[in-house]
Motif scaffolding. Sequence first.
Motif, short mmCIF file in Angstrom:
data_model
loop_
_atom_site.label_atom_id
_atom_site.label_comp_id
_atom_site.label_asym_id
_atom_site.label_seq_id
_atom_site.Cartn_x
_atom_site.Cartn_y
_atom_site.Cartn_z
N TYR A 127 51.13 -24.70 -67.96
CA TYR A 127 50.93 -23.79 -69.25
C TYR A 127 49.26 -24.17 -69.40
O TYR A 127 48.66 -25.20 -69.24
N SER A 128 48.60 -23.36 -70.08
CA SER A 128 47.17 -23.45 -70.16
C SER A 128 46.91 -24.31 -71.68
O SER A 128 47.31 -23.81 -72.62
N SER A 129 46.23 -25.26 -71.36
CA SER A 129 46.02 -26.06 -72.69
C SER A 129 44.89 -27.09 -72.50
O SER A 129 44.89 -27.72 -71.17
N GLY A 130 44.09 -27.39 -73.25
CA GLY A 130 43.01 -28.38 -73.08
C GLY A 130 43.60 -29.69 -73.06
O GLY A 130 42.88 -30.70 -72.19
N LYS A 131 44.70 -29.88 -73.52
CA LYS A 131 45.49 -31.24 -73.36
C LYS A 131 46.56 -31.39 -72.45
O LYS A 131 47.08 -32.49 -72.12
N ASN A 132 46.47 -30.30 -71.56
CA ASN A 132 47.41 -30.37 -70.34
C ASN A 132 46.61 -31.24 -69.22
O ASN A 132 45.64 -30.22 -68.75
N PRO A 133 47.21 -32.25 -68.83
CA PRO A 133 46.74 -32.82 -67.63
C PRO A 133 46.78 -32.36 -66.31
O PRO A 133 45.95 -32.57 -65.33
N HIS A 134 47.66 -31.27 -66.26
CA HIS A 134 47.98 -30.68 -64.93
C HIS A 134 46.66 -29.91 -64.52
O HIS A 134 46.42 -28.95 -65.30
N LYS A 135 46.35 -29.96 -63.34
CA LYS A 135 45.25 -29.27 -62.69
C LYS A 135 45.39 -27.77 -62.64
O LYS A 135 44.37 -26.91 -63.18
N ILE A 136 46.35 -27.16 -62.17
CA ILE A 136 46.75 -26.00 -62.19
C ILE A 136 47.29 -25.35 -63.36
O ILE A 136 48.40 -25.65 -63.97
N GLN A 137 46.51 -24.40 -63.87
CA GLN A 137 46.96 -23.88 -65.46
C GLN A 137 46.98 -22.29 -65.16
O GLN A 137 46.02 -21.64 -65.15
N THR A 138 48.23 -21.55 -65.14
CA THR A 138 48.18 -20.28 -64.77
C THR A 138 48.82 -19.37 -65.88
O THR A 138 48.69 -18.10 -65.76
N PHE A 139 49.44 -19.84 -67.02
CA PHE A 139 49.98 -18.99 -67.90
C PHE A 139 49.72 -19.57 -69.44
O PHE A 139 49.59 -20.94 -69.31
N ASN A 140 49.76 -18.71 -70.09
CA ASN A 140 49.34 -19.08 -71.79
C ASN A 140 50.60 -18.37 -72.59
O ASN A 140 51.34 -17.82 -72.13
N THR A 141 50.10 -18.34 -73.93
CA THR A 141 51.09 -17.47 -74.93
C THR A 141 50.53 -16.20 -75.35
O THR A 141 49.50 -15.94 -75.62
N GLU A 142 51.49 -15.20 -75.00
CA GLU A 142 51.48 -13.90 -75.53
C GLU A 142 52.04 -13.75 -77.03
O GLU A 142 53.08 -13.99 -77.17
N HIS A 143 51.29 -13.12 -77.83
CA HIS A 143 51.95 -12.74 -79.20
C HIS A 143 51.97 -11.14 -78.94
O HIS A 143 51.12 -10.55 -78.83
N VAL A 144 53.37 -11.05 -78.76
CA VAL A 144 53.62 -9.74 -78.66
C VAL A 144 53.34 -8.64 -79.92
O VAL A 144 52.91 -7.56 -79.41
N TYR A 145 53.34 -9.33 -80.84
CA TYR A 145 52.53 -8.63 -82.26
C TYR A 145 51.25 -9.52 -82.03
O TYR A 145 51.09 -10.57 -82.65
N PRO A 146 50.29 -8.95 -81.83
CA PRO A 146 48.85 -9.59 -81.59
C PRO A 146 48.58 -10.21 -82.96
O PRO A 146 48.58 -9.78 -84.01
N GLN A 147 48.24 -11.52 -82.56
CA GLN A 147 47.65 -12.31 -83.72
C GLN A 147 46.52 -12.04 -84.53
O GLN A 147 46.41 -12.08 -85.72
N SER A 148 45.53 -11.05 -83.84
CA SER A 148 44.60 -10.34 -84.57
C SER A 148 44.77 -9.48 -85.53
O SER A 148 44.00 -9.40 -86.63
N LYS A 149 46.19 -9.09 -85.74
CA LYS A 149 46.52 -8.01 -86.60
C LYS A 149 47.79 -8.77 -87.60
O LYS A 149 48.29 -8.06 -88.26
N ILE A 150 47.70 -10.25 -87.43
CA ILE A 150 48.77 -10.61 -88.30
C ILE A 150 47.98 -11.61 -89.37
O ILE A 150 47.00 -12.23 -89.13
N GLN A 151 48.42 -11.44 -90.72
CA GLN A 151 47.77 -12.16 -91.76
C GLN A 151 48.65 -13.18 -92.61
O GLN A 151 48.40 -13.70 -93.49
N ASN A 152 49.54 -13.66 -91.91
CA ASN A 152 50.59 -14.60 -92.58
C ASN A 152 51.18 -15.64 -91.53
O ASN A 152 50.60 -15.76 -90.48
#
Length: 277
Positions: A127-152
């Motif tokens: 998983y992708s994170s600056g706090k993840n010590p694992h060197k290989i980071q290939t996936f992150n988090t998808e907001h199926v409803y984009p967070q840029s369109k969410i106000q709450n």
Amino acid sequence: MKKSSIWFLLLFTLLSCKTNNSGNKEIINSNISNTISHTEDKGIIAQDSSSPFNIPKAIQKYYSGLTFPMDNKKLYEELAAHTISKHTNFLGYGERHKYLYNIDEDPQNEKNVILIYSGNSRNKKEYSSGKNPHKIQTFNTEHVYPQSKIQNTARGDLHHLRVCDQKINSQRSNHPFTEGKGVYKLINGNSWYPGDEWKGDVARMIMYLNLRYNEPFSEVGNLDLFLKWNAEDTVSEIEKQRNMIIEKVQGNRNPFIDNPYLATFIWGGKKAENRWE
């Protein structure tokens, strides 16, 4: 709708809801008002009143107290109030790392997760994170409803967060969903098709966001499209797994995963699977 009915619904929601901060009550009040307005112009879909829903024993306790009225407006309102009141643990977006990788766990390999859109099974440690010590980071988090369109507070709601390959997530960006065929793809450079195996998952997550937060369908596609996908792509095992675990974390479930036909009853369209027959 009469004002007395609206206030009765608001009172019921406030009395039944447990929340971990005072600000959430204001969100709930606003969502219920929006819910009532959203369904005001919908018609009634006929159903045999002598054949009520047969809710599976495993989730009867969760849905206890609901009457499931045979009127689509009233059913929407009742489900919205229930879904909101059951949501008792409000997560910050950063807290997803504690739960998401178990929620999206590969049923065939507990060390892996299943990535949305591609369906790939990937090591949980990547998983992708600056706090993840694992060197290989290939996936992150998808907001199926984009967070840029969410106000709450939907930003941290696990019901629409999915693990996703980083490159595919970037490709999807915040593009609205559109019709397509086959595997996931960007269409016309500005729209996204999630793939034949994922379109139902997407539809049911978007419907949840509308029910729980009154997020509009128009920001991410259109209701007719999601109703079609909900009917064509039945509930998967990973959806069932997610619903069960998220209930334990947040307190609430996605009712459209429990029974896709609820969406048909509320909004119409092509008949989806009725899992409570």
